[in-house]
Design an enzyme around this catalytic site. Structure first.
Site, PDB file in Angstrom:
ATOM      1  CB  CYS A 139      -0.931   0.012   1.213  1.00 39.11           C
ATOM      2  SG  CYS A 139      -1.945   1.520   1.240  1.00 39.11           S
ATOM      3  CG  ASN A 200      -1.512  -2.124  -4.022  1.00 36.94           C
ATOM      4  OD1 ASN A 200      -2.272  -1.215  -4.387  1.00 36.94           O
ATOM      5  ND2 ASN A 200      -1.532  -2.586  -2.791  1.00 36.94           N
TER       6      ASN A 200
END
Ligand code: SIN
Length: 311
Positions: A139, A200
């Site tokens: 993240c 991601n």
């Protein structure tokens, strides 16, 4: 050959009705049920072959300051910051309902160090009803979100710590923000990961034309959507060529053809992310579109086309 090619997929010992998952945090199954009713979460109408939860952290988080999103010509930047109820809140308020979904449940987790990950995995394993875990080490929107996922030795160390704690599959979610994601994938595999998922979001920012300052409250975020698909495809291809564990491919999947492309690049399973914000039924559209592409190409077995002529 039958008219409808089979999409049934074995993934980490789980039987999936289709190889289409949601990207973590892009489809709220509990909200979908509340808004659209029980029908939305029944076999046949639930849009995915497996469900991935929003990332859970040990403590509750409110997320990043606004603004949190910015639309780009072919995607979006998010700086959400992992808002979630925390481990205990998830166990109490969300897990019981997520267990009722008609597909395998994959819970995404994140912590700032190995012990934190270990506490979450230990507690969730004991709670039961979870089919697999996705370790979010990628993240870009939280402090320390990327440290584990940017360094092979950190990734391997995390897996060493977590592997003895659960027999459930561990899927490591990789960042595209490194030169060689295949090195991180190999470290995850060596540490005992059952699968890797990628990509991601790509670190990105946007400038507010009125203030000449960054638009996003946190200053920067992560880019997703069709804009990143060619990068994601190449990274999936490079990782799939390097590891023998299954790969979950994602990054700008919008239709059957893009899902097919990820499978050709070596993915066993494909995840739909940003497109869910535009169309909550995107997963069903991708699934039907994939069937159509397979039918047109005369493909009966997904395994037969997976990355077999791309090297
Ligand atoms: C977020 O909540 O910031 C997005 C999740 C992620 O990038 O892993």
């Amino acid at each position: 050959m039958s008219d409808t090619p089979s999409l049934r997929t074995e993934f980490c010992g789980l039987e999936l009705g289709s190889p289409i998952l949601n990207g973590s945090g892009t489809f709220d199954a509990i909200a979908a049920r509340r808004v659209f009713g029980d029908e939305a979460v029944r076999v046949g109408s639930f849009p995915f072959g497996g469900y991935v939860s929003k990332t859970i952290t040990e403590e509750a988080r409110v997320g990043n300051p606004p603004f949190r999103t910015w639309e780009t010509p072919a995607g979006m930047i998010n700086s959400i910051g992992l808002p979630n109820l925390g481990l205990e809140g998830f166990l109490e308020a969300q897990l019981p309902e997520l267990r009722e979904l008609p597909v395998p449940l994959i819970v995404s987790v994140m912590a700032s160090d190995r012990d934190g990950f270990a506490r979450i995995i230990g507690r969730l394993s004991a709670a039961g009803g979870i089919d697999a875990f996705e370790l979010n080490v990628s993240c870009p929107n939280v402090h320390s979100g990327l440290i584990v996922g940017e360094r092979p030795e950190e990734t391997a160390g995390l897996l060493d710590r977590l592997r003895p704690l659960t027999e459930r599959p561990l899927i490591v979610k990789l960042t595209p923000n490194v030169a060689s994601p295949e090195l991180i994938a190999s470290a995850a595999e060596a540490g005992g990961a059952d699968a890797v998922s990628l990509v991601n979001t790509l670190k990105a920012t946007a400038i507010d034309p009125d203030s000449d300052r960054p638009w996003l409250g946190a200053g920067s975020g992560g880019l997703s959507g069709p804009a990143i698909r060619p990068i994601a495809l190449q990274q999936v291809r490079a990782v799939a060529a390097e590891v023998s564990i299954p790969v979950v491919g994602m990054g700008g999947v919008t239709d059957g053809q893009s899902a097919y492309d990820f499978i050709r690049a070596g993915a066993t399973v494909v995840a739909v992310g940003t497109e869910n914000f535009r169309d909550p039924l995107a997963g069903l559209g991708v699934m039907r579109g994939l069937e159509e592409v397979l039918r047109e190409k005369g493909v009966e077995d997904l395994g037969a086309i997976r990355g077999n002529t791309l090297s």
